[in-house]
Design a protein around this motif. Structure first.
Motif, PDB file in Angstrom:
ATOM      1  N   GLY A 426      13.617  42.058  57.593  1.00  0.00           N
ATOM      2  CA  GLY A 426      14.399  41.708  58.758  1.00  0.00           C
ATOM      3  C   GLY A 426      15.858  42.081  58.676  1.00  0.00           C
ATOM      4  N   ARG A 427      16.218  42.959  57.771  1.00  0.00           N
ATOM      5  CA  ARG A 427      17.612  43.387  57.594  1.00  0.00           C
ATOM      6  C   ARG A 427      17.628  44.720  56.863  1.00  0.00           C
ATOM      7  NH1 ARG A 427      19.521  38.467  54.728  1.00  0.00           N
ATOM      8  NH2 ARG A 427      17.588  37.598  55.578  1.00  0.00           N
ATOM      9  N   VAL A 428      18.811  45.328  56.774  1.00  0.00           N
ATOM     10  CA  VAL A 428      18.932  46.544  55.972  1.00  0.00           C
ATOM     11  C   VAL A 428      18.922  46.138  54.502  1.00  0.00           C
ATOM     12  CG1 VAL A 428      20.391  48.511  55.391  1.00  0.00           C
ATOM     13  CG2 VAL A 428      20.233  47.747  57.763  1.00  0.00           C
ATOM     14  N   SER A 429      18.009  46.726  53.753  1.00  0.00           N
ATOM     15  CA  SER A 429      17.881  46.402  52.331  1.00  0.00           C
ATOM     16  C   SER A 429      17.989  47.668  51.497  1.00  0.00           C
ATOM     17  CB  SER A 429      16.540  45.702  52.066  1.00  0.00           C
ATOM     18  OG  SER A 429      15.462  46.518  52.485  1.00  0.00           O
ATOM     19  N   ARG A 430      18.369  47.486  50.247  1.00  0.00           N
ATOM     20  CA  ARG A 430      18.566  48.631  49.349  1.00  0.00           C
ATOM     21  C   ARG A 430      17.496  48.618  48.260  1.00  0.00           C
ATOM     22  NH1 ARG A 430      24.449  50.580  47.679  1.00  0.00           N
ATOM     23  NH2 ARG A 430      24.192  51.190  49.862  1.00  0.00           N
ATOM     24  N   TRP A 431      17.040  49.821  47.913  1.00  0.00           N
ATOM     25  CA  TRP A 431      15.974  49.982  46.921  1.00  0.00           C
ATOM     26  C   TRP A 431      16.357  51.082  45.945  1.00  0.00           C
ATOM     27  CZ3 TRP A 431      11.509  46.909  47.515  1.00  0.00           C
ATOM     28  CH2 TRP A 431      11.480  46.160  48.703  1.00  0.00           C
ATOM     29  N   ARG A 432      16.026  50.826  44.675  1.00  0.00           N
ATOM     30  CA  ARG A 432      16.326  51.819  43.644  1.00  0.00           C
ATOM     31  C   ARG A 432      15.028  52.279  43.000  1.00  0.00           C
ATOM     32  NH1 ARG A 432      19.848  51.267  37.984  1.00  0.00           N
ATOM     33  NH2 ARG A 432      19.260  53.323  37.204  1.00  0.00           N
TER      34      ARG A 432
END
Length: 545
Positions: A426-432
Motif C-alpha cells: 500500500g505504499r512505495v517500498s524499496r527492495w534490495r
C-alpha cells in the motif's frame, strides 16, 4: 562629534590606546572640531580672535602677534579647565567621556592628548568589528562558520529552549524532549535535574468572578502575585510560580506540536501549540535545564558567566575536551553549545590558506572585482564558489563522494543499516537484490501477495528497486520474495540513499567524531541498530538524532 542631549555621556567609550579604532585620522578631525569651539567660547566673552587673524595678511609682525595671542589663549583655557570642559572636549574628540578618561585628562593638556592620539597607529574600524561580531550561526559559509568549541568566547547555555526555536516542531514522549528532530534534554520525573520544582498553583479569587474571566491586564494590575495564579499562567504570565502540568505529565500524553514563544532562562515560560501558526490552543511550560546522562566533563576549563545559565570560555584551550562536543558538564550543570560566527581572516597581509581553512570545512573564495583583480587568487585546495554550468551530472558513487570531501570538505555519505519500520504494501517500498552475504530465504506468503510482488519487481531493473504494490497489510516488514529467479529483501525506503551530513555533524548528540570517522574508505555510514530500538519507541534516524 556631538552626541544627542539624551545620550549618557558618562558611559560612552573613549578613544584610548587599548581601543585604537579611530586612529590618527580621527584625531586630526578632532583637532579641527576643537578649534572652532575654543574660538566660539571666547567670542561669547567678547574676546573674538578670529577677526584679528583674518586681517593679518603677509605682515610678519601681525603673524607673530597672532601666534602669541593664540598661545596666551591656550594657556588661559588650560588654566581655567573644569571637568565639564574636559567632558566637552572628549565628546568632540572621541566617542565620548567615561569616568576613567576624565581622570586621565587631569594629568595632561589638550595638546598632549591630541599629540598622543596622532601617534597611535591607524587601524580599521571594519577589522575591529569583524573581531567582535558574534551572531548565531549553525552552518558553514564561504566567509566563516561556527567558532571552535575550544576558542575563547565559545558560548554555552544550560536552558533547553532558545528564542530561535520558535516555530520549530517539538515532540515530547517517554523521557525526552525533541526539538526539530534533535533531542534537547531528558525529562527528570523528580524535576530537580531539570532545574525545576514540582508544579502546583491554585486559583484564589480576589473578587466573586471566576479567574478565567479576567483579562491579561488585570493579572498585571490587580492579581500580582497572589491571586488567580493558574489563570494568569495560562495567559502567558508567570509570577515566579510553575502552574503548568509538568513535563513528565506532558510526556505521558505524547505531545507533538510547535514552539510558539521562549524566554531564555531556566524556569522562563515556553509557549507550545499543536497549531503551526500558534493562533490557538497555546499552553505554557517552564523552560527546563538540560539534563543528559553522558556529557564531556569540562571541570578543568575556566569560564566567565555574564549571567546565570550562560558560560563563555575564558581563554583558548587547543584540543580541549569540548572538541566535537555539543553538550558538556561544568560545576554540576549541563550546558549545550550556542554556536556563534567566526569570520575568516582573508586579507592581503594575511591571506587564508587551504591548509588552515579546509579542516574547518571552510572554502574561502570571493568573486573577482575591480577592487581585488590585481591580487585575487583562486583557492586551489577547495571547491570554487559556484559551478559555471547550469546542468552538472555528478555520480554519487564512492569515487564521487570522495571528490566532494577532497575538493570541498563536504561529508556526503551513503546510508546503510536502516531497519524497515512497516509493511511494504500500500505504499512505495524499496527492495534490495540478495547476495550470498545476506543469507536470504524466501518468506512464506499467500499466493496472491507473492504474485503481486513478483510482477511489481520484475517490471523494474537493477539491484535496488522501488515499487508500489497493493498487497495485503498482513505482509510483514523485512520480507524476502522471489522474482525472475532472484531473491529480493524488503529494506528501509531510505536504505542506500546519499545525504549531506556537513552541517548536521555538529548537531549529533554523541559528538562530531561519530560522524566524521566515516569520511574514509567508500564514505558509507552504517546506522547502529540500537539507534532504531522499537522497544523504547525511538527511531533516532527518523527523529534526526
Amino acid at each position: 562629534m556631538r552626541m544627542p542631549p539624551s545620550a549618557d555621556r558618562a558611559t560612552m567609550a573613549p578613544l584610548t590606546p587599548k581601543a585604537k579604532v579611530l586612529g590618527a585620522a580621527t584625531a586630526s578631525v578632532a583637532l579641527v572640531l576643537l578649534l572652532p569651539a575654543l574660538f566660539l567660547r571666547d567670542a561669547r566673552r567678547g574676546d573674538d580672535l578670529r577677526g584679528g587673524i583674518s586681517e593679518l595678511g603677509d605682515v610678519p609682525e601681525r603673524r607673530t602677534a597672532a601666534a602669541s595671542a593664540w598661545q596666551s589663549h591656550l594657556a588661559k583655557v588650560e588654566s581655567s579647565r573644569t571637568p565639564a570642559a574636559d567632558a566637552q572636549f572628549l565628546i568632540q574628540a572621541s566617542f565620548g567621556p567615561t569616568r576613567s578618561s576624565l581622570e586621565e585628562m587631569r594629568a595632561k593638556t589638550y595638546k598632549e592628548w591630541v599629540s598622543e592620539q596622532m601617534r597611535l597607529p591607524v587601524e580599521s574600524h571594519r577589522a575591529y568589528w569583524r573581531r567582535r561580531v558574534r551572531p548565531h550561526v549553525d552552518q558553514v559559509f564561504f566567509s566563516g562558520g561556527p567558532m571552535s568549541r575550544c576558542a575563547a568566547g565559545s558560548r554555552w547555555t544550560n536552558w533547553a529552549f532558545r528564542a530561535r526555536d520558535e516555530r520549530k516542531q517539538i515532540f515530547v514522549n517517554g523521557s525526552r524532549i525533541m526539538v526539530a528532530g534533535v533531542m534537547r534534554t531528558e525529562i527528570d520525573p523528580g524535576f530537580a535535574l531539570n532545574g525545576l520544582g514540582a508544579p502546583g498553583c491554585d486559583d484564589v479569587r480576589k473578587w466573586s468572578r471566576e479567574c478565567s474571566s479576567y483579562s491579561t491586564a488585570t493579572c498585571f494590575k490587580w492579581f500580582y502575585p497572589t491571586f488567580c495564579r493558574t489563570a494568569c499562567w495560562n495567559k502567558g504570565i508567570s509570577f515566579g510560580f510553575d502552574c503548568s502540568v509538568g513535563w513528565p505529565a506532558l510526556a505521558e500524553r505524547g505531545f507533538s506540536g510547535y514552539v510558539c514563544s521562549v524566554e531564555d532562562s531556566v524556569g522562563g515560560m515556553v509557549g507550545l501549540s499543536t497549531s503551526s501558526d500558534c493562533a490557538s490552543g497555546v499552553i505554557y511550560m517552564p523552560n527546563p535545564a538540560i539534563h543528559v546522562a553522558q556529557t564531556a566533563d569540562a571541570s578543568g576549563l575556566r569560564f566567565d558567566s555574564p549571567r546565570p545559565g550562560l558560560l563563555l570560555l575564558a581563554e583558548d584551550a587547543p584540543d580541549c575536551v569540548l572538541n566535537g562536543q555539543d553538550i558538556m558538564k561544568h560545576d554540576g550543570k549541563i550546558f549545550i553549545i550556542d554556536d556563534r560566527l567566526e569570520l575568516v581572516e582573508n586579507t592581503l597581509a594575511d591571506p587564508v590558506s587551504g591548509t588552515s581553512a579546509a579542516p574547518r570545512g571552510w572554502c574561502v573564495n570571493v568573486p573577482r572585482t575591480f577592487l581585488n583583480e590585481a591580487s585575487c587568487k583562486l583557492q586551489a585546495s577547495c571547491a570554487p564558489a559556484g559551478v559555471t554550468s547550469e546542468n552538472v551530472d555528478i555520480k554519487l558513487d564512492a569515487e564521487g563522494r570522495q571528490l566532494f570531501w577532497t575538493a570541498g570538505r563536504k561529508r556526503i555519505y551513503e546510508v546503510t543499516g536502516l531497519l524497515p519500520r512497516s509493511t511494504p504494501c500500500g505504499r512505495v517500498s524499496r527492495w534490495r537484490r540478495c547476495t550470498a552475504e545476506m543469507a536470504c530465504a524466501a518468506s512464506q506468503l499467500s499466493s496472491d501477495d507473492a504474485a503481486l510482488l513478483d510482477v511489481a519487481l520484475s517490471v523494474e531493473s537493477g539491484w535496488l528497486r522501488d515499487v508500489s504494490v497493493a498487497c495485503s497489510a498482513g505482509v510483514p516488514k523485512d520480507v524476502v520474495v522471489a522474482s525472475g529467479g532472484e531473491l529480493f529483501r524488503h529494506v528501509h525506503p531510505q536504505e542506500h540513499d546519499v545525504f549531506d551530513f556537513t552541517v548536521w555533524v555538529d548537531r549529533h548528540p554523541g559528538g562530531r567524531h561519530h560522524i566524521e570517522k566515516w569520511a574514509v574508505g567508500d564514505f558509507t555510514i552504517k546506522v547502529p541498530s540500537d539507534h532504531q530500538d522499537p522497544e523504547v519507541n525511538v527511531d533516532r534516524w527518523t527523529m534526526g538524532m
